[in-house]
Design a protein around this motif. Structure first.
Motif, PDB file in Angstrom:
ATOM      1  N   LEU A  20      63.788  87.969  37.937  1.00  0.00           N
ATOM      2  CA  LEU A  20      63.472  88.336  36.558  1.00  0.00           C
ATOM      3  C   LEU A  20      63.064  89.805  36.474  1.00  0.00           C
ATOM      4  N   HIS A  21      62.214  90.249  37.404  1.00  0.00           N
ATOM      5  CA  HIS A  21      61.814  91.659  37.428  1.00  0.00           C
ATOM      6  C   HIS A  21      63.034  92.558  37.605  1.00  0.00           C
ATOM      7  N   ARG A  22      63.920  92.158  38.495  1.00  0.00           N
ATOM      8  CA  ARG A  22      65.099  92.972  38.758  1.00  0.00           C
ATOM      9  C   ARG A  22      65.988  93.073  37.518  1.00  0.00           C
ATOM     10  N   VAL A  38      71.746  87.495  31.230  1.00  0.00           N
ATOM     11  CA  VAL A  38      73.028  87.281  31.885  1.00  0.00           C
ATOM     12  C   VAL A  38      72.863  87.410  33.380  1.00  0.00           C
ATOM     13  N   ASP A  39      73.920  87.075  34.090  1.00  0.00           N
ATOM     14  CA  ASP A  39      73.869  87.080  35.549  1.00  0.00           C
ATOM     15  C   ASP A  39      73.530  88.449  36.102  1.00  0.00           C
ATOM     16  N   ILE A  40      72.718  88.487  37.141  1.00  0.00           N
ATOM     17  CA  ILE A  40      72.240  89.740  37.727  1.00  0.00           C
ATOM     18  C   ILE A  40      73.376  90.637  38.190  1.00  0.00           C
ATOM     19  N   THR A  41      74.488  90.043  38.624  1.00  0.00           N
ATOM     20  CA  THR A  41      75.586  90.868  39.097  1.00  0.00           C
ATOM     21  C   THR A  41      76.180  91.695  37.972  1.00  0.00           C
ATOM     22  N   LEU A  42      76.122  91.180  36.745  1.00  0.00           N
ATOM     23  CA  LEU A  42      76.604  91.956  35.610  1.00  0.00           C
ATOM     24  C   LEU A  42      75.631  93.067  35.277  1.00  0.00           C
ATOM     25  N   GLN A  43      74.350  92.813  35.474  1.00  0.00           N
ATOM     26  CA  GLN A  43      73.342  93.818  35.131  1.00  0.00           C
ATOM     27  C   GLN A  43      73.449  95.055  35.999  1.00  0.00           C
ATOM     28  N   HIS A  44      73.901  94.893  37.226  1.00  0.00           N
ATOM     29  CA  HIS A  44      74.017  96.068  38.083  1.00  0.00           C
ATOM     30  C   HIS A  44      74.981  97.093  37.501  1.00  0.00           C
ATOM     31  N   ILE A 199      56.954 105.182  37.539  1.00  0.00           N
ATOM     32  CA  ILE A 199      56.341 106.386  38.113  1.00  0.00           C
ATOM     33  C   ILE A 199      56.559 106.413  39.622  1.00  0.00           C
ATOM     34  N   GLY A 200      56.280 105.279  40.267  1.00  0.00           N
ATOM     35  CA  GLY A 200      56.386 105.230  41.724  1.00  0.00           C
ATOM     36  C   GLY A 200      57.794 105.463  42.226  1.00  0.00           C
ATOM     37  N   GLY A 201      58.783 104.966  41.478  1.00  0.00           N
ATOM     38  CA  GLY A 201      60.155 105.084  41.951  1.00  0.00           C
ATOM     39  C   GLY A 201      60.891 106.307  41.458  1.00  0.00           C
ATOM     40  N   GLY A 202      60.381 106.945  40.392  1.00  0.00           N
ATOM     41  CA  GLY A 202      61.147 108.018  39.790  1.00  0.00           C
ATOM     42  C   GLY A 202      60.574 109.411  39.852  1.00  0.00           C
ATOM     43  N   GLY A 319      77.502 107.446  53.041  1.00  0.00           N
ATOM     44  CA  GLY A 319      77.189 108.332  54.154  1.00  0.00           C
ATOM     45  C   GLY A 319      75.705 108.461  54.426  1.00  0.00           C
ATOM     46  N   HIS A 320      74.885 107.600  53.805  1.00  0.00           N
ATOM     47  CA  HIS A 320      73.437 107.583  54.047  1.00  0.00           C
ATOM     48  C   HIS A 320      72.869 106.314  53.424  1.00  0.00           C
ATOM     49  N   ASN A 321      71.603 106.024  53.697  1.00  0.00           N
ATOM     50  CA  ASN A 321      70.915 104.889  53.093  1.00  0.00           C
ATOM     51  C   ASN A 321      69.589 105.318  52.477  1.00  0.00           C
ATOM     52  N   ALA A 322      69.587 106.474  51.853  1.00  0.00           N
ATOM     53  CA  ALA A 322      68.348 107.020  51.303  1.00  0.00           C
ATOM     54  C   ALA A 322      67.736 106.129  50.228  1.00  0.00           C
ATOM     55  N   PHE A 323      68.542 105.262  49.600  1.00  0.00           N
ATOM     56  CA  PHE A 323      68.035 104.399  48.529  1.00  0.00           C
ATOM     57  C   PHE A 323      67.834 102.962  48.984  1.00  0.00           C
ATOM     58  N   GLY A 324      67.881 102.723  50.273  1.00  0.00           N
ATOM     59  CA  GLY A 324      67.571 101.403  50.785  1.00  0.00           C
ATOM     60  C   GLY A 324      68.795 100.575  51.092  1.00  0.00           C
ATOM     61  N   TRP A 325      68.559  99.262  51.284  1.00  0.00           N
ATOM     62  CA  TRP A 325      69.603  98.330  51.696  1.00  0.00           C
ATOM     63  C   TRP A 325      69.551  97.058  50.861  1.00  0.00           C
ATOM     64  N   GLY A 326      70.682  96.396  50.797  1.00  0.00           N
ATOM     65  CA  GLY A 326      70.753  95.020  50.306  1.00  0.00           C
ATOM     66  C   GLY A 326      70.244  94.812  48.895  1.00  0.00           C
ATOM     67  N   ARG A 327      69.639  93.643  48.672  1.00  0.00           N
ATOM     68  CA  ARG A 327      69.191  93.252  47.336  1.00  0.00           C
ATOM     69  C   ARG A 327      68.122  94.189  46.791  1.00  0.00           C
ATOM     70  N   ARG A 328      67.349  94.791  47.676  1.00  0.00           N
ATOM     71  CA  ARG A 328      66.233  95.619  47.228  1.00  0.00           C
ATOM     72  C   ARG A 328      66.586  97.111  47.173  1.00  0.00           C
ATOM     73  N   THR A 329      67.853  97.432  47.220  1.00  0.00           N
ATOM     74  CA  THR A 329      68.216  98.832  47.106  1.00  0.00           C
ATOM     75  C   THR A 329      67.753  99.368  45.752  1.00  0.00           C
TER      76      THR A 329
END
Length: 370
Positions: A20-22, A38-44, A199-202, A319-329
């Motif tokens: 829900l938060h995502r 709607v489905d989370i995959t559409l929200q991305h 604030i923390g993420g941006g 070419g990098h993973n500066a924004f993380g991995w997987g579901r929590r990217t």
């Protein structure tokens, strides 16, 4: 201990509450509640490279103000960049731009991120090894009570700011959160933590990446020369770069990628999480981005490594993973990349950045380029 583990998306377990938060935060400035369910995959798709184009107008305005600040008073250039980063987040979150470097939200953001920095160091507190310590009375062990009280005060503050933002005339994140409070059974603490995460993420991430880009450009003048040549060939000196120009500047785009690799903001790939099973994996992003197998001469600031995709031996398309991995990217990655890419181009268009010295420390000098 502070309560954020129950209401903060960063630390929630992967469950319906986290999903829900995502859904609420994935588009940064969310759509209607009807669209949220709607489905989370559409929200991305809402934070894809096409969707975030709607924010280019105010991003461009804030970048222009940043360039003006650096041209007129570059002594406190770090604070100018902090104001820029915080204003972008504030416009998205509460419909409120930040015009002054000493704005109280900028100050609070800096204080909050200093606290978060300590949280990124595993084992910094005895409570992590001995959780029972959090139940001790404050006269024996005051830290848990101090953290609880501080967390409760901050949640009240962020919720009040969200209520204020919901009354603004402009569309913003706060309006969607207040609307969701009743329609999706989102509690006040959820709203407070999602607001704090803006604030923390941006703020600190955008500021840190911009400062790292400046460091790389100052210490590697040959990179600046190539960037200036590319911008001159596309834009010239008679007009300001536009968003359409960025697509014609692959080397400037490579500077951003190399900055994210060379000085990753979250060196351990994010906040440590408590394992729910007897296994724990923590991504050492600093070491991954310095693996010579993928990045020869890893300590060298070399955007050319991203100019030839065939020669880049890193196992993902970015070419990098500066924004993380997987579901929590990081869900705000396209927005951040869009803004910082224009910051780099306009910095290079407007200035020749050189190292300088004052009576105390080494600093950057923004020499007028035009």
């Amino acid at each position: 201990v502070t309560g954020i583990g129950k209401n903060n998306q960063v630390l929630l377990k992967y469950n319906d509450h986290w999903r829900l938060h995502r859904k609420l935060t994935v588009s940064v400035s969310p759509p209607s509640v009807e669209e949220i369910v709607v489905d989370i995959t559409l929200q991305h798709g809402a934070v894809g490279s096409q969707a975030v184009r709607q924010y280019r107008g105010f991003q461009n305005d804030e970048i222009s103000l940043l360039i003006s600040d650096l041209a007129t008073s570059s002594e406190d250039f770090s604070l100018s960049i902090e104001r820029f980063s915080c204003s972008i987040v504030s416009i998205l979150g509460w419909g409120r731009r930040i015009a002054k470097k000493n704005d109280y939200i900028v100050g609070l953001a800096l204080q909050m991120m200093e606290t978060v920095t300590y949280m990124q160091v595993p084992g910094a507190y005895w409570m992590e090894a001995i959780p029972e310590l959090q139940y001790l009375p404050p006269w024996i062990y005051p830290l848990p009570t101090t953290l609880r009280n501080m967390g409760a005060a901050l949640r009240r503050y962020w919720f009040a700011l969200t209520e204020e933002g919901a009354s603004a005339s402009e569309p913003n994140f706060a309006k969607s959160l207040i609307q969701s409070q009743n329609e999706l059974s989102v509690v006040k603490d959820d709203i407070s933590e999602m607001t704090a995460n803006l604030i923390g993420g941006g703020v600190d991430t955008t500021t840190g990446t911009t400062l790292s880009a400046i460091l790389g450009l100052v210490t590697h003048p040959e990179v600046q020369k190539k960037a200036h040549d590319e911008i001159d060939s596309v834009v010239g000196r008679d007009r300001v770069p536009t968003w359409e120009d960025l697509e014609k500047m692959p080397y400037c785009a490579a500077i951003l990628k190399e900055t994210l690799r060379w000085r990753s903001v979250t060196i351990l790939g994010g906040l440590p999480h408590a394992p729910i099973q007897d296994i724990a994996i923590h991504g050492n992003l600093w070491a991954i981005h310095r693996n010579p197998r993928y990045f020869p001469e890893p300590d060298r600031f070399n955007p050319d490594r991203y100019m030839n995709k065939e020669s880049l031996n890193y196992p993902n398309i970015k070419g990098h993973n500066a924004f993380g991995w997987g579901r929590r990217t990081c869900s705000g990655q396209p927005l951040a990349e869009q803004g910082i890419s224009m910051v780099i181009v306009k910095l290079m268009w407007a200035f020749n950045i050189k190292p300088g010295l004052d009576e105390h420390v080494s600093t950057a000098k923004f020499a007028r380029f035009l």
